[in-house]
Write a protein that holds these residues in place. Sequence first.
Motif, PDB file in Angstrom:
ATOM      1  N   ARG A  63       0.839  -1.212   0.000  1.00  0.00           N
ATOM      2  CA  ARG A  63       0.000   0.000   0.000  1.00  0.00           C
ATOM      3  C   ARG A  63       0.867   1.252   0.000  1.00  0.00           C
ATOM      4  NH1 ARG A  63      -4.909  -1.688   2.091  1.00  0.00           N
ATOM      5  NH2 ARG A  63      -5.839   0.189   1.186  1.00  0.00           N
ATOM      6  N   LYS A  66       2.571   2.648  -3.317  1.00  0.00           N
ATOM      7  CA  LYS A  66       1.777   3.383  -4.297  1.00  0.00           C
ATOM      8  C   LYS A  66       2.210   4.839  -4.359  1.00  0.00           C
ATOM      9  CE  LYS A  66      -2.361   0.492  -3.736  1.00  0.00           C
ATOM     10  NZ  LYS A  66      -3.756   0.460  -3.266  1.00  0.00           N
ATOM     11  N   GLN A 401      -6.331   4.322  -0.035  1.00  0.00           N
ATOM     12  CA  GLN A 401      -5.008   4.878   0.226  1.00  0.00           C
ATOM     13  C   GLN A 401      -4.456   4.535   1.605  1.00  0.00           C
ATOM     14  OE1 GLN A 401      -2.909   6.399  -1.808  1.00  0.00           O
ATOM     15  NE2 GLN A 401      -4.334   6.143  -3.502  1.00  0.00           N
ATOM     16  N   GLU A 641      -7.174   3.976  -9.856  1.00  0.00           N
ATOM     17  CA  GLU A 641      -7.486   3.879  -8.434  1.00  0.00           C
ATOM     18  C   GLU A 641      -7.465   5.238  -7.731  1.00  0.00           C
ATOM     19  OE1 GLU A 641      -3.035   2.599  -6.874  1.00  0.00           O
ATOM     20  OE2 GLU A 641      -4.523   1.077  -7.281  1.00  0.00           O
ATOM     21  N   ARG A 642      -6.848   6.242  -8.368  1.00  0.00           N
ATOM     22  CA  ARG A 642      -6.842   7.587  -7.777  1.00  0.00           C
ATOM     23  C   ARG A 642      -7.835   8.514  -8.478  1.00  0.00           C
ATOM     24  NH1 ARG A 642      -0.842   9.538  -5.850  1.00  0.00           N
ATOM     25  NH2 ARG A 642      -0.115   7.568  -4.999  1.00  0.00           N
TER      26      ARG A 642
END
Length: 732
Positions: A63, A66, A401, A641-642
């Motif tokens: 995680r 990223k 996140q 994903e963002r």
Amino acid sequence: MGSVQIVTTILAAAITAVAVWLAVRAVLKMVAVIRLGQPAPERFTDKAARARTMLVETAGHTRMLKWGVVGAAHWFVMVGFVVLSLLVLEAYFEVVTPTGGLPIIGHWTIFGLATEIITVLGLIGILVLMVIRLRNRPNRPGGRSRFTGSTMWQGYFVEWIVLLVLIFGLVIRGFKVATDHFEYPLWATPVSHAVGAVLPDWSDGASVAALIKIAISMTWLIVISLNVTMGVAWHRFLAFPNIFFKREPARPAGSGLGALRPMTSQGKPLDFEEADPEKDQFGVAHVEQFSWKGLLDFSTCTECGRCQSQCPAWNTGKPLSPKLLVLSLRDHAYAKAPYLLAGGGKDLTGEEKATQAQLAHLDVLSLAEGDKPLIGDAESGGVIDPDVLWSCTTCGACVEQCPVDIEHVDHIVDMRRYQVLIESSFPSEAGVMLRNLENKGNPWGAPQNTREDWTKGLDFEVPRVGEVEDFEYLFWVGCAGAFEDRAKKTTRAVATLLNEAGVKFAILGEGETCSGDPARRIGNEFVFQMLAQQNVETLNEAFEGREKAKRKIVATCPHCFNTLGNEYGQLGGEFEVVHHTQLLAHLVATGKLTPVQPVDGGVTYHDPCYLGRHNRIFAAPREVLGDAIEGDLTEMPRNSERSFCCGAGGARMWMEEKIGKRINVDRVEEAMATGAKTVAVGCPFCSTMLNDGVNGKGAGEQVEVIDVASVLLRSVKPEQPQGGRETAPVGG
């Protein structure tokens, strides 16, 4: 042992004893607070998968990485903390004798080489993190920081402790080099030898430096033990159990994405047919009504602000920050703990559970904390302001996140459930939507007998379940797809493409009602279950006699897709659900649909939150667009994903946005900045919000918002009448 070593040994033992005693006391307090939460028996299933996930996420830093540089720097610091704890242990031998070292492995050259490398990389890592924190300090010029609201002195304190411990590790080795007592060769420990070259030949130097290193380490332990809410330090220990006990360890992304946690009372799913508000817990009204995992979540927060930096509400001037919400709940839980541990608290009818004698010894601050409402404005002294609670779009960016798997969305919805079901306290405009769901079966309040109106004018028959038995896919149209003009265009496009590809499909027509997503996300679990149980019964009847692999549903709305595929299983509905972009990508890849005329003008794609982040479907819509457009897809800076939310999730579609900048406008500005003339979407909510944003910017003639299916249809059947802009129905 010389006189210096006697002193260093005594001082090291004394400060260590104090630190360990305080640490044990702190851990016992934290355990007591976390155990105040409600049961969560599902957290103990599949221990092997949980252990694997925990090891992968911690050791692999999946995680954290990223964030590139930040993740790499943090990994070196983490490894340094774990491995170099052995050097802190070694310091206890060095205070006794300056030539001391760890038994057995302490003389291995490979150990010296490994710790040298880790020390150097740890120094680089912590310096990078310190620079990043300083560059992103909350009071810096240029806007909000992800560290806004974090307890900055704690972050600086932890970073300086790490830096000093690493430095004094090299100083100890340097003194050993200077006194010719170092056991490792130059090639294995060049930095230590370089430090030793500038240090004096002081025979007691290693013992004194070792004492300082121990004092620094134990000072850190003392400080965090006196501050049990110091998540920036305690996460080093709590991250492991918090990740281990995540809701769904097998999920590739955040455990709290996709399905919501069911509404529970005493750890068991709530059955509304038998539930009693005086005996069963309806949502969360007090902090101790969160599960113990929720309280562990709050304790584990690192205050890093990654969630805050991605939150659409925070980024558009709303009062919601997922980080600050969690910190508020954490601080409240620990401040209220003495009152709760003394037997205090309110029962489900609001009566005090403790006697006067039980509460007599408590200070006034603990008693005051016990009287605070969990949800309330500044005047009522609430822990969480209602505007904070209702600003959430449940987009999942915070969960995605979070490096320690905090499940923000579940906690927000749990608080909403109590407000809606017991207090009847929610934004007034959402009341119309809920009444429409109860009375009409759809949030717009449209007549049920118009659900099939979208089929009018098509040049083929759309089969209904019951009229045909031989169908491969049940086409779940959804409320937007049936009633909202812009979404009808997508529905018609998908039906046309499926017919063109020879796919056998059928619809429920008037037998379909709302999936229940808006009701569940706003917190009305009762209405959700009413709608969901009705749909599950209808779908089970439609698929009667079929195994799960052949109970296929295709949906154009990611909210329906998510609810049917991830949440109906909680109510006995097991189906294979695909999004229309997945099915279309498959049909193109297998040659059943052939794009013949590329769509030009530049295209960018907006990832819907419930398709992308919540369900990890990023490739399929891009594959469809790649086949249908001329040139390459132009990506927005925030994508996949963002991706930035459109603002409609969490039932916000039916609530007015009164605070700060409109989320959809922020997203539209980003899309327009790419220069693309077409904004492709895969969700009817996103279509509505982005269309409104484009029109609000006065760019309706320059930029078109259109579903991926409609883009493909224009390429596959360029002669197909497409109607006007998205404001007009297809073929209208």
